[in-house]
Motif scaffolding. Structure first.
Motif, PDB file in Angstrom:
ATOM      1  N   ALA A 173       0.841  -1.195   0.000  1.00  0.00           N
ATOM      2  CA  ALA A 173       0.000   0.000   0.000  1.00  0.00           C
ATOM      3  C   ALA A 173       0.880   1.250   0.000  1.00  0.00           C
ATOM      4  O   ALA A 173       2.053   1.199   0.395  1.00  0.00           O
ATOM      5  N   TYR A 174       0.319   2.375  -0.430  1.00  0.00           N
ATOM      6  CA  TYR A 174       1.087   3.614  -0.494  1.00  0.00           C
ATOM      7  C   TYR A 174       0.155   4.803  -0.370  1.00  0.00           C
ATOM      8  O   TYR A 174      -1.066   4.672  -0.453  1.00  0.00           O
ATOM      9  N   GLN A 175       0.747   5.968  -0.162  1.00  0.00           N
ATOM     10  CA  GLN A 175       0.003   7.213  -0.054  1.00  0.00           C
ATOM     11  C   GLN A 175       0.443   8.191  -1.132  1.00  0.00           C
ATOM     12  O   GLN A 175       1.604   8.177  -1.552  1.00  0.00           O
ATOM     13  N   LYS A 177       0.490  12.296  -1.479  1.00  0.00           N
ATOM     14  CA  LYS A 177       0.280  13.587  -0.823  1.00  0.00           C
ATOM     15  C   LYS A 177       0.299  14.660  -1.910  1.00  0.00           C
ATOM     16  O   LYS A 177       1.352  15.041  -2.417  1.00  0.00           O
ATOM     17  N   VAL A 220      -4.145  14.087   1.310  1.00  0.00           N
ATOM     18  CA  VAL A 220      -3.486  12.786   1.395  1.00  0.00           C
ATOM     19  C   VAL A 220      -4.502  11.704   1.042  1.00  0.00           C
ATOM     20  O   VAL A 220      -5.612  11.671   1.593  1.00  0.00           O
ATOM     21  N   THR A 221      -4.121  10.821   0.117  1.00  0.00           N
ATOM     22  CA  THR A 221      -5.003   9.751  -0.338  1.00  0.00           C
ATOM     23  C   THR A 221      -4.275   8.421  -0.219  1.00  0.00           C
ATOM     24  O   THR A 221      -3.116   8.306  -0.629  1.00  0.00           O
ATOM     25  N   ASN A 222      -4.939   7.425   0.344  1.00  0.00           N
ATOM     26  CA  ASN A 222      -4.362   6.094   0.508  1.00  0.00           C
ATOM     27  C   ASN A 222      -4.791   5.181  -0.628  1.00  0.00           C
ATOM     28  O   ASN A 222      -5.945   5.209  -1.065  1.00  0.00           O
ATOM     29  N   PHE A 223      -3.859   4.347  -1.077  1.00  0.00           N
ATOM     30  CA  PHE A 223      -4.146   3.386  -2.137  1.00  0.00           C
ATOM     31  C   PHE A 223      -3.699   1.997  -1.711  1.00  0.00           C
ATOM     32  O   PHE A 223      -2.640   1.840  -1.085  1.00  0.00           O
ATOM     33  N   ALA A 224      -4.480   0.998  -2.078  1.00  0.00           N
ATOM     34  CA  ALA A 224      -4.085  -0.390  -1.852  1.00  0.00           C
ATOM     35  C   ALA A 224      -2.965  -0.757  -2.817  1.00  0.00           C
ATOM     36  O   ALA A 224      -2.736  -0.078  -3.827  1.00  0.00           O
TER      37      ALA A 224
END
Length: 348
Positions: A173-175, A177, A220-224
């Motif tokens: 997973a990653y973010q 910004k 900030v958005t999180n991604f699988a």
């Protein structure tokens, strides 16, 4: 303020994409354009503001079908001068306010953003119920040589993005910004602004849903981990086309695996070394290296990664004894440099 400056300085990828018209069919033969008029010939726009410019189209549509009674029109304007991050602006949802469908007048507004800094000219008129063609309703614009408008844009918004971690491991997973700031001052606008941070087909399709930044211009958005190798984007959405956008794909580590077909051969015999590079590394260069002395690696052959992600190199032991080899991947696009584990081929 300091955090925004650090983010801007440490951007993993910076870029912009010119918005283009969707690929569609030929212009409609039933639509005839006789005149397009802009209410102003010049405007000045600052920051995230837009200026509404009245627009009038005189046209006719050769049909008596009932749906044409409420048929809207759109007008496309393309850049003919100046420098700015977008090359297309659109006036959409123009309503018929006089005359008939076959000989009428359609009016509406062209909402001009600051990112359209430069000169734009009317190039086409079309009819649609949904400009971005998400419902399949949009034919190509009918070409029309119309008037121009001079746009002075100041304090244009600029986008940046930092990927966390900077190099994203496969499957992790990653973010993202994202930052939006005033290109003239390098500072945030001080208000919450709607951005879209999405990936894959949502970077090209219609509105995917926006979220507000902080007053410091950060979202900030999180991604699988699944989907890290597709196109990603940060978009400032306009009503019909993006006000500004930034497209990128996260960096990936260089993961190399390699092994010789045989580990003991006669001196001078060619040995195939087969291996693979993780990810979509097609056509990336790979180098077979041999160890000289205790620490010096030298290239002895090279090749490229096939579409399958695999490669084949050739070793040729020049003398008797144990010779140590490895395969190195130089930095290739978004793939970072990497090396395989070393292995031994014995020359007899």
């Amino acid at each position: 303020m300091g955090k925004l400056r650090v983010l801007i300085a440490a951007l993993a990828v910076i870029g912009s994409t010119t918005i283009t018209l969707p690929a569609t069919a030929e212009p409609e033969p039933w639509l005839t354009i006789t005149a397009v008029t802009l209410g102003r010939s010049a405007v000045a726009v600052s920051g995230m503001n837009t200026v509404a410019v009245p627009i009038t189209v005189k046209a006719g549509y050769a049909s008596d079908d009932p749906w044409t009674v409420r048929m809207p029109l759109f007008v496309t304007l393309k850049r003919t001068g100046g420098i700015g991050p977008i090359d297309l602006i659109v006036a959409g949802d123009l309503s018929r306010t006089a005359g008939t469908v076959r000989n009428g007048t359609w009016t509406g507004s062209l909402n001009v953003p600051s990112t359209a800094n430069g000169t734009f000219k009317v190039t086409g008129v079309g009819r649609t119920t949904n400009y971005d063609d998400s419902d399949g309703s949009m034919p190509s614009p009918t070409p029309f040589d119309g008037p121009s408008i001079a746009i002075t844009g100041v304090h244009l918004p600029k986008l940046g993005v930092a990927v966390i971690p900077r190099v994203v491991p496969f499957g992790a997973a990653y973010q993202l910004k994202a930052a939006i700031y005033d290109s003239a001052t390098g500072r945030p606008y001080g208000t919450r602004i709607l951005l879209q941070v999405v990936r894959d087909n949502l970077c090209a399709e219609y509105d995917a849903g926006s979220k507000y930044t902080t007053t410091a211009g950060i979202l900030v958005t999180n991604f699988a981990g699944v989907g890290g190798d597709v196109n990603h984007c940060v978009r400032i959405r306009g009503r019909y086309v993006d006000v500004r956008s930034l497209h990128f794909t996260p960096l990936r580590p260089g993961i190399v695996a390699a092994a010789p077909r045989m580990t003991s051969v006669e001196v001078g015999m060619v040995v195939e070394v087969n291996g693979s590079v993780a990810g979509r590394s097609y056509r990336c260069q790979v180098d077979l290296q041999r160890l000289y002395g205790a620490t010096q690696w030298r290239m002895v052959s090279s090749g490229s990664v096939r579409a399958s992600g695999r490669f084949t190199l050739r070793a040729q032991p020049p003398y008797a004894g144990n010779l140590r080899y490895r395969v190195a991947l130089p930095t290739c696009g978004r793939y970072q440099a990497g090396v395989s584990k070393s292995f031994v081929i014995r020359g007899n």
